[in-house]
Design a protein around this motif. Structure first.
Motif, PDB file in Angstrom:
ATOM      1  N   LEU A 368       0.820  -1.209   0.000  1.00 28.39           N
ATOM      2  CA  LEU A 368       0.000   0.000   0.000  1.00 28.39           C
ATOM      3  C   LEU A 368       0.854   1.260   0.000  1.00 28.39           C
ATOM      4  CD1 LEU A 368      -2.362  -1.315   2.804  1.00 28.39           C
ATOM      5  CD2 LEU A 368      -2.781  -1.399   0.339  1.00 28.39           C
ATOM      6  N   GLY A 369       0.229   2.390  -0.308  1.00 27.24           N
ATOM      7  CA  GLY A 369       0.945   3.658  -0.215  1.00 27.24           C
ATOM      8  C   GLY A 369       0.585   4.590  -1.346  1.00 27.24           C
ATOM      9  N   LYS A 370       1.251   5.752  -1.331  1.00 25.94           N
ATOM     10  CA  LYS A 370       0.981   6.753  -2.357  1.00 25.94           C
ATOM     11  C   LYS A 370       1.800   6.444  -3.607  1.00 25.94           C
ATOM     12  CE  LYS A 370       0.466  11.659  -2.623  1.00 25.94           C
ATOM     13  NZ  LYS A 370       0.123  12.752  -1.749  1.00 25.94           N
ATOM     14  N   LEU A 371       1.151   6.495  -4.767  1.00 21.64           N
ATOM     15  CA  LEU A 371       1.855   6.203  -6.020  1.00 21.64           C
ATOM     16  C   LEU A 371       2.669   7.429  -6.430  1.00 21.64           C
ATOM     17  CD1 LEU A 371      -1.078   4.462  -7.932  1.00 21.64           C
ATOM     18  CD2 LEU A 371       0.779   3.396  -6.630  1.00 21.64           C
ATOM     19  N   GLU A 372       3.932   7.205  -6.744  1.00 19.22           N
ATOM     20  CA  GLU A 372       4.770   8.336  -7.155  1.00 19.22           C
ATOM     21  C   GLU A 372       5.096   8.296  -8.637  1.00 19.22           C
ATOM     22  OE1 GLU A 372       7.992   9.000  -4.507  1.00 19.22           O
ATOM     23  OE2 GLU A 372       6.700   8.792  -2.750  1.00 19.22           O
ATOM     24  N   THR A 373       5.345   7.096  -9.137  1.00 18.75           N
ATOM     25  CA  THR A 373       5.625   6.965 -10.571  1.00 18.75           C
ATOM     26  C   THR A 373       4.701   5.897 -11.153  1.00 18.75           C
ATOM     27  OG1 THR A 373       7.943   7.465 -10.172  1.00 18.75           O
ATOM     28  CG2 THR A 373       7.419   6.437 -12.272  1.00 18.75           C
ATOM     29  N   VAL A 374       4.036   6.235 -12.230  1.00 18.27           N
ATOM     30  CA  VAL A 374       3.171   5.252 -12.895  1.00 18.27           C
ATOM     31  C   VAL A 374       3.485   5.293 -14.391  1.00 18.27           C
ATOM     32  CG1 VAL A 374       0.797   4.581 -13.431  1.00 18.27           C
ATOM     33  CG2 VAL A 374       1.328   5.538 -11.177  1.00 18.27           C
ATOM     34  N   VAL A 375       4.074   4.224 -14.894  1.00 16.40           N
ATOM     35  CA  VAL A 375       4.340   4.114 -16.327  1.00 16.40           C
ATOM     36  C   VAL A 375       3.500   2.957 -16.849  1.00 16.40           C
ATOM     37  CG1 VAL A 375       6.114   3.770 -18.099  1.00 16.40           C
ATOM     38  CG2 VAL A 375       6.727   4.879 -15.941  1.00 16.40           C
ATOM     39  N   LEU A 376       2.544   3.255 -17.724  1.00  9.05           N
ATOM     40  CA  LEU A 376       1.669   2.208 -18.247  1.00  9.05           C
ATOM     41  C   LEU A 376       1.999   1.937 -19.708  1.00  9.05           C
ATOM     42  CD1 LEU A 376      -1.630   3.345 -16.512  1.00  9.05           C
ATOM     43  CD2 LEU A 376      -0.271   1.314 -15.970  1.00  9.05           C
ATOM     44  N   ASP A 385      -6.773  -0.902 -18.954  1.00  9.08           N
ATOM     45  CA  ASP A 385      -7.862  -0.293 -18.179  1.00  9.08           C
ATOM     46  C   ASP A 385      -7.294  -0.057 -16.782  1.00  9.08           C
ATOM     47  OD1 ASP A 385      -9.342  -0.927 -20.436  1.00  9.08           O
ATOM     48  OD2 ASP A 385     -11.053  -1.722 -19.310  1.00  9.08           O
ATOM     49  N   ALA A 386      -7.048   1.196 -16.443  1.00 13.19           N
ATOM     50  CA  ALA A 386      -6.321   1.465 -15.203  1.00 13.19           C
ATOM     51  C   ALA A 386      -6.806   2.742 -14.543  1.00 13.19           C
ATOM     52  CB  ALA A 386      -4.831   1.616 -15.508  1.00 13.19           C
ATOM     53  N   TRP A 387      -6.752   2.776 -13.226  1.00 16.86           N
ATOM     54  CA  TRP A 387      -7.010   4.041 -12.547  1.00 16.86           C
ATOM     55  C   TRP A 387      -5.738   4.589 -11.911  1.00 16.86           C
ATOM     56  CZ3 TRP A 387      -6.020   4.692  -7.346  1.00 16.86           C
ATOM     57  CH2 TRP A 387      -5.846   3.525  -6.589  1.00 16.86           C
ATOM     58  N   ALA A 388      -4.676   3.796 -11.924  1.00 16.97           N
ATOM     59  CA  ALA A 388      -3.447   4.203 -11.236  1.00 16.97           C
ATOM     60  C   ALA A 388      -2.855   5.460 -11.873  1.00 16.97           C
ATOM     61  CB  ALA A 388      -2.435   3.067 -11.290  1.00 16.97           C
ATOM     62  N   GLU A 389      -2.581   6.440 -11.057  1.00 20.50           N
ATOM     63  CA  GLU A 389      -1.928   7.679 -11.507  1.00 20.50           C
ATOM     64  C   GLU A 389      -1.020   8.150 -10.383  1.00 20.50           C
ATOM     65  OE1 GLU A 389      -4.778  10.712 -12.458  1.00 20.50           O
ATOM     66  OE2 GLU A 389      -5.396   9.708 -14.293  1.00 20.50           O
ATOM     67  N   ALA A 390       0.054   8.839 -10.738  1.00 24.04           N
ATOM     68  CA  ALA A 390       0.940   9.381  -9.713  1.00 24.04           C
ATOM     69  C   ALA A 390       0.140  10.320  -8.817  1.00 24.04           C
ATOM     70  CB  ALA A 390       2.100  10.119 -10.362  1.00 24.04           C
ATOM     71  N   GLY A 391       0.395  10.248  -7.522  1.00 20.78           N
ATOM     72  CA  GLY A 391      -0.289  11.130  -6.572  1.00 20.78           C
ATOM     73  C   GLY A 391      -1.474  10.463  -5.893  1.00 20.78           C
ATOM     74  N   LEU A 392      -1.973   9.349  -6.464  1.00 16.75           N
ATOM     75  CA  LEU A 392      -3.125   8.682  -5.849  1.00 16.75           C
ATOM     76  C   LEU A 392      -2.654   7.657  -4.815  1.00 16.75           C
ATOM     77  CD1 LEU A 392      -5.427   8.171  -8.950  1.00 16.75           C
ATOM     78  CD2 LEU A 392      -5.567   9.945  -7.187  1.00 16.75           C
ATOM     79  N   GLU A 393      -3.536   7.380  -3.902  1.00 12.43           N
ATOM     80  CA  GLU A 393      -3.198   6.525  -2.768  1.00 12.43           C
ATOM     81  C   GLU A 393      -3.780   5.116  -2.958  1.00 12.43           C
ATOM     82  OE1 GLU A 393      -1.854   8.192   0.138  1.00 12.43           O
ATOM     83  OE2 GLU A 393      -1.676   6.287   1.228  1.00 12.43           O
ATOM     84  N   VAL A 394      -2.975   4.100  -2.776  1.00 13.71           N
ATOM     85  CA  VAL A 394      -3.503   2.730  -2.751  1.00 13.71           C
ATOM     86  C   VAL A 394      -3.824   2.438  -1.286  1.00 13.71           C
ATOM     87  CG1 VAL A 394      -3.118   0.316  -3.330  1.00 13.71           C
ATOM     88  CG2 VAL A 394      -1.938   2.106  -4.617  1.00 13.71           C
ATOM     89  N   SER A 395      -5.124   2.361  -0.993  1.00 16.93           N
ATOM     90  CA  SER A 395      -5.518   2.303   0.413  1.00 16.93           C
ATOM     91  C   SER A 395      -6.017   0.909   0.773  1.00 16.93           C
ATOM     92  CB  SER A 395      -6.600   3.357   0.658  1.00 16.93           C
ATOM     93  OG  SER A 395      -7.818   2.753   0.989  1.00 16.93           O
ATOM     94  N   ASP A 399     -10.334  -2.338  -3.104  1.00 18.93           N
ATOM     95  CA  ASP A 399      -9.705  -3.323  -3.972  1.00 18.93           C
ATOM     96  C   ASP A 399      -8.333  -2.786  -4.444  1.00 18.93           C
ATOM     97  OD1 ASP A 399      -9.169  -5.138  -5.899  1.00 18.93           O
ATOM     98  OD2 ASP A 399     -10.992  -4.814  -7.059  1.00 18.93           O
ATOM     99  N   SER A 400      -7.319  -3.645  -4.426  1.00 26.65           N
ATOM    100  CA  SER A 400      -5.993  -3.149  -4.784  1.00 26.65           C
ATOM    101  C   SER A 400      -5.627  -3.428  -6.257  1.00 26.65           C
ATOM    102  CB  SER A 400      -4.948  -3.758  -3.854  1.00 26.65           C
ATOM    103  OG  SER A 400      -5.147  -5.149  -3.782  1.00 26.65           O
ATOM    104  N   LEU A 401      -6.646  -3.646  -7.090  1.00 31.33           N
ATOM    105  CA  LEU A 401      -6.407  -3.787  -8.536  1.00 31.33           C
ATOM    106  C   LEU A 401      -6.091  -2.402  -9.110  1.00 31.33           C
ATOM    107  CD1 LEU A 401      -6.671  -5.610 -11.131  1.00 31.33           C
ATOM    108  CD2 LEU A 401      -9.027  -4.799 -11.267  1.00 31.33           C
ATOM    109  N   LEU A 402      -4.870  -2.231  -9.616  1.00 28.74           N
ATOM    110  CA  LEU A 402      -4.459  -0.920 -10.114  1.00 28.74           C
ATOM    111  C   LEU A 402      -4.736  -0.774 -11.605  1.00 28.74           C
ATOM    112  CD1 LEU A 402      -0.924  -0.696  -8.452  1.00 28.74           C
ATOM    113  CD2 LEU A 402      -3.081   0.236  -7.610  1.00 28.74           C
ATOM    114  N   ALA A 403      -4.544  -1.876 -12.318  1.00 33.90           N
ATOM    115  CA  ALA A 403      -4.662  -1.817 -13.776  1.00 33.90           C
ATOM    116  C   ALA A 403      -4.937  -3.213 -14.310  1.00 33.90           C
ATOM    117  CB  ALA A 403      -3.352  -1.296 -14.380  1.00 33.90           C
TER     118      ALA A 403
END
Ligand code: ADP
Length: 516
Positions: A368-376, A385-395, A399-403
């Protein structure tokens, strides 16, 4: 109370759609709704104001209260839908998507529910109810009981009749919870008691039943659409046998090694079952295909219905060219399918990887934690199909599915090659993900040859040994990103997960220098 909404009164697409969900599925639904010209409405918890799907919403409301619970509060969700002026609600998956009470409340409030009719969730959503409906429709079910079992003596009699090992399953179960393998009579009473209390705690319903446990099995499922009027169509199968903790990690279509006639028969039976209950919308019927040495050719057994759109629906979209959210919206509005079921065609091979914030090197522990770098990734035949972006928090609340990273190819080999490449381009930090691990799995011999069952990951974990000599399967861009992170003070970023072991950004950067 306003009049219950009914799709058949005036066939038309909904005009203002509330998406009662978050994450990648909210984005997925919003994209299609926008394309079809609907007004897109959103809700979000206080922790979710920055989620990307909200940028696609014309209007959105924050649900007050505890972010852990708000998406499950049906009254708050319906209240928001009313305030936003929605005429339809799409539940996504998870949360309230398979709650017949929610579907009824949406319809009672005069809005369309984009999913099965309330009584269908009750008739199929529960595993025992699903087994009964399947038996009635002549679909083979896993040998076991049709009623809940509580008395240990009765359980012992049934288990002996079926033959050990057996599986104790929660009727209301999901996510692999409330499920226990029992090897012998001595373990039975305690396993039942434990499964009951686990199910009661997780689902508020402690009913459990007994089923034969197959020690070697593939999970194959059928995507169906039902028009709600007694017709249903199979959109083909998906093989979801690569699982950890009985939960899917990789899904593909078609199923390697399954004779086309068996897949066809499974599809026909699934459509028959869906039609028999006048199923409305998108749903999935899950089956087990025994694969051990005692397995009989062409044998399969129904296990349960997922009365909603599933995570892995894009696997079917890539092969059929359909947009399942569009079909859902059309069916909800009484418009029927956009295509002629007789002319449905399946092309090539598609495969999906769930990029989850979990550490495969540490028994898939959440990361878990705050996303700092996201390269898709992107590229020919690749869909993300992804919601992961830098600055967002994986809480831990959600659900911890990022992409979901998918690839399509003319052949299975081409699809695997494209997906492995795409996963190696994927770089998400500082959390650890399943991306590079899945790349390794799909390039492994058992996966490529199809000689595996649902225990493939358990077997792999044992075989895992760090291989210092193999070159790093990461691109220069990924290494540069890792290097940036390490310069910014992230001395050990467990993000580049290679062969199941964490590789720190620092190590990665060092290797670049070595290789330069
Ligand atoms: P849940 O709804 O909790 O996800 P399912 O009934 O869908 O549970 O089963 C999840 C997975 O558990 C299946 O994909 C399969 O790998 C395994 N499983 C379920 N039933 C059996 C069984 N009778 N024998 C062997 N494995 C099973």
């Amino acid at each position: 109370m306003s009049k219950r909404a009914s799709p058949s009164e005036k066939p038309a697409l909904p005009r203002r759609l509330l998406i009662a969900n978050r994450g990648e599925i909210a984005l997925r639904v919003a994209r299609t709704a926008r394309r079809l010209g609907l007004e897109v409405l959103g809700i979000f918890s206080s922790a979710d104001a920055g989620l990307p799907h909200l940028r696609l919403c014309h209007r959105a409301l924050e649900l007050p209260g505890d972010p852990k619970r708000v998406y499950l509060d049906m009254h708050a969700v319906i209240d928001a839908a009313r305030k936003l002026g929605a005429d339809a609600v799409h539940p996504g998956y998870g949360f309230l998507s398979e709650n017949g009470g929610f579907a009824a409340a949406v319809e009672d409030a005069g809005m369309l529910f984009v999913g099965p009719a309330p009584e269908q969730s009750a008739a199929l959503g529960d595993k025992l109810a699903g087994r009964k409906a399947a038996q009635k429709a002549g679909v083979p079910t896993v040998p076991g009981t049709l009623e809940p079992v509580a008395d240990p003596k009765e359980a012992a009699r049934i288990a002996k009749e079926i033959g050990f090992p057996v599986l104790i399953k929660a009727s209301a179960g999901g996510g692999g919870r409330g499920m226990r393998v029992v090897e012998n009579e001595g373990q039975l009473a305690e396993s039942i008691a434990r499964a009951q209390s686990e199910a009661l705690a997780a689902f508020g319903d402690g009913r459990v039943f007994i089923e034969k446990y197959f020690s070697s099995v593939r999970h194959v499922e059928i995507q169906v659409l039902g028009d709600g009027k007694g017709h249903a169509v199979s959109l083909g199968e998906r093989d979801c046998s690569v699982q950890r903790r009985h939960q899917k990690l990789i899904e593909e279509s078609p199923t390697l090694g399954m004779p086309p006639e068996a897949a066809k028969k499974m599809g026909e039976l699934a459509a028959k079952l869906a039609a028999s209950v006048h199923y409305r919308g998108a749903g999935t019927l899950e089956f087990l295909v025994p694969s051990g040495k005692d397995a009989k050719p062409g044998e399969f057994y129904f296990i349960e219905v997922n009365a909603r759109l599933q995570v892995e629906h894009p696997v079917t979209e890539l092969r059929t060219g359909l947009d399942l959210v569009e079909e859902q919206l059309r069916i909800a509005g009484g418009l029927g399918y956009s295509f002629d079921p007789k002319k449905l065609e399946w092309r090539g091979h598609s495969i999906e990887a769930r990029v989850i914030a979990e550490d495969p090197g540490a028994d898939f522990r959440p990361s878990l934690g705050k996303l700092e770098t996201v390269v898709l990734p992107s590229g020919p035949g690749v869909r993300v199909d992804a919601w992961a972006e830098a600055g967002l928090e994986v809480s831990p609340h959600y659900d911890s599915l990022l992409a979901k990273v998918l690839a399509w190819g003319q052949t299975r080999d081409e699809a695997i090659g494209r997906l492995a490449g795409a996963l190696r381009e994927t770089f998400i930090a500082p959390v650890t993900t399943t991306a590079a691990f899945i790349a390794d799995v799909i390039e492994s011999e058992p996966f490529k040859s199809g000689a595996y069952d649902t225990s493939i990951l358990a077997a792999r974990k044992k075989a895992h040994a760090p291989d210092k000599d193999r070159p790093l399967p990461v691109s220069a861009g990924v290494l540069a990103a890792a290097d940036r992170l390490s310069r910014n003070g992230h001395a050990a970023v467990p993000a580049l997960n290679y062969r199941g072991r964490g590789l720190s950004a620092w190590q990665a950067a060092e290797r670049t220098e070595e290789g330069a």
